[in-house]
Design an enzyme around this catalytic site. Structure first.
Site, short mmCIF file in Angstrom:
data_model
loop_
_atom_site.label_atom_id
_atom_site.label_comp_id
_atom_site.label_asym_id
_atom_site.label_seq_id
_atom_site.Cartn_x
_atom_site.Cartn_y
_atom_site.Cartn_z
CG ASP A 221 -3.81 1.36 5.84
OD1 ASP A 221 -2.89 2.17 5.64
OD2 ASP A 221 -4.71 1.55 6.67
CB SER A 242 -3.32 6.25 6.55
OG SER A 242 -2.63 5.10 6.99
CD GLN A 292 -0.51 4.55 4.27
OE1 GLN A 292 0.27 4.40 5.20
NE2 GLN A 292 -1.55 3.76 4.08
#
Length: 300
Positions: A221, A242, A292
């Site tokens: 991430d 995110s 993502q």
């Protein structure tokens, strides 16, 4: 081909990531808690990769040891508060002979901040095997460390700025990065939304394959959303968050050994940026695929 481990570099101490992030407390059947959130400087919100990795740990504690995480899909519902514990509530959806499925809710103040569905699979042999080709990049030993980059490019920056860069998602303490394209990024010679970096967890993580996959999720991430912002760096950013995160694991690996993280963003629109990532072992094996979507808003 076995890749060089952390021991080869003399870093044989237990991983701080394992003790500070992945060691969560069981408080009841299918209920777990993370009370301490590691951070070197004060943050306004929890790092999403930390919540994802802890939710994976919680789910892993509810399956038999022969089951390994093969995929996960999650949504970030609310911003996490770094000042209070996170409770992870696991629901067992199915336990089959080949697959097990769990849902996990990460909860603060009685509200879900992340929801995940995670699938586990026993190891199977298959005649159907193909993969893409790993990009050619310099080896991590031939690239500058974060400290070296600061010394070369940011020697006149304030101590606060240097500390924040070193502390990026645990860099230098829990995770080590070597950027293969740092000069291109710093000089803005290319605005293509693509990143290449080597990454590994510092210390040793032991032999639990699921722990290595949880550690990889923590790492995954860190730069993915920022890849979508690269072509737009001339527009001052006000918010980047995110929205969701998915990972598919393809083959065993060790997160405490160097892995190449390849990232690209094919599209941004409607205040959202889409990014994809691939994690490669040094021997050229593709071990994980990542996707993502992030929220991107300009500064007003």
């Amino acid at each position: 081909m076995r890749t060089p481990s952390a021991d080869a570099d003399g870093d044989s101490e237990p991983s701080r990531l394992s003790s500070a992030v992945l060691d969560i407390e069981r408080i009841e059947h299918n209920l777990y808690r993370a009370s301490e959130h590691w951070r070197e400087f004060k943050a306004k919100q929890l790092y999403g990769g930390m919540v994802v990795s802890q939710a994976m740990v919680a789910a892993s504690k509810t399956v038999q040891p022969q089951f390994h995480i093969n995929s996960l899909h999650c949504y970030f519902i609310r911003t996490g508060n770094p000042e209070i514990p996170v409770v992870y509530q696991v629901e067992s959806l199915r336990d089959g002979r080949s697959f097990s499925t769990r849902t996990v809710h990460a909860i603060q103040n009685g509200k879900t901040i992340l929801m995940m569905i995670v699938s586990f699979h026993v190891k199977e042999e298959s005649p159907y095997n193909h993969q893409a080709t790993m990009p050619e990049v310099p080896s991590p030993e031939n690239l500058l460390s974060v400290d070296d980059l600061i010394e070369k490019y940011l020697s006149h920056a304030s101590d606060e700025v240097k500390t924040r860069i070193r502390s990026l998602e645990g860099s230098g303490v829990m995770v080590e990065y070597r950027h293969a394209d740092v000069e291109t990024i710093l000089t803005k010679n290319s605005l293509q939304p693509r990143r290449l970096l080597w990454v590994r967890v510092r210390g040793t993580l032991g032999g639990d394959e699921n722990i290595h996959r949880c550690a990889a999720a923590y790492v995954s991430d860190a730069f993915l959303a920022w890849t979508a912002y690269m072509p737009h760096s001339h527009i001052q950013l006000g918010q980047i968050t995110s929205l969701d995160h998915s990972i598919w694991f393809h083959a065993p690996f060790r997160a405490d050994e160097w892995m190449l993280y390849e990232m690209e963003s094919p599209r941004t629109c409607a205040s959202r940026g889409m990014s994809f990532g691939r994690l490669w072992r040094r021997d050229g094996t593709l071990v994980a695929s990542i996707s993502q979507e992030c929220l991107m808003r300009p500064k007003i």
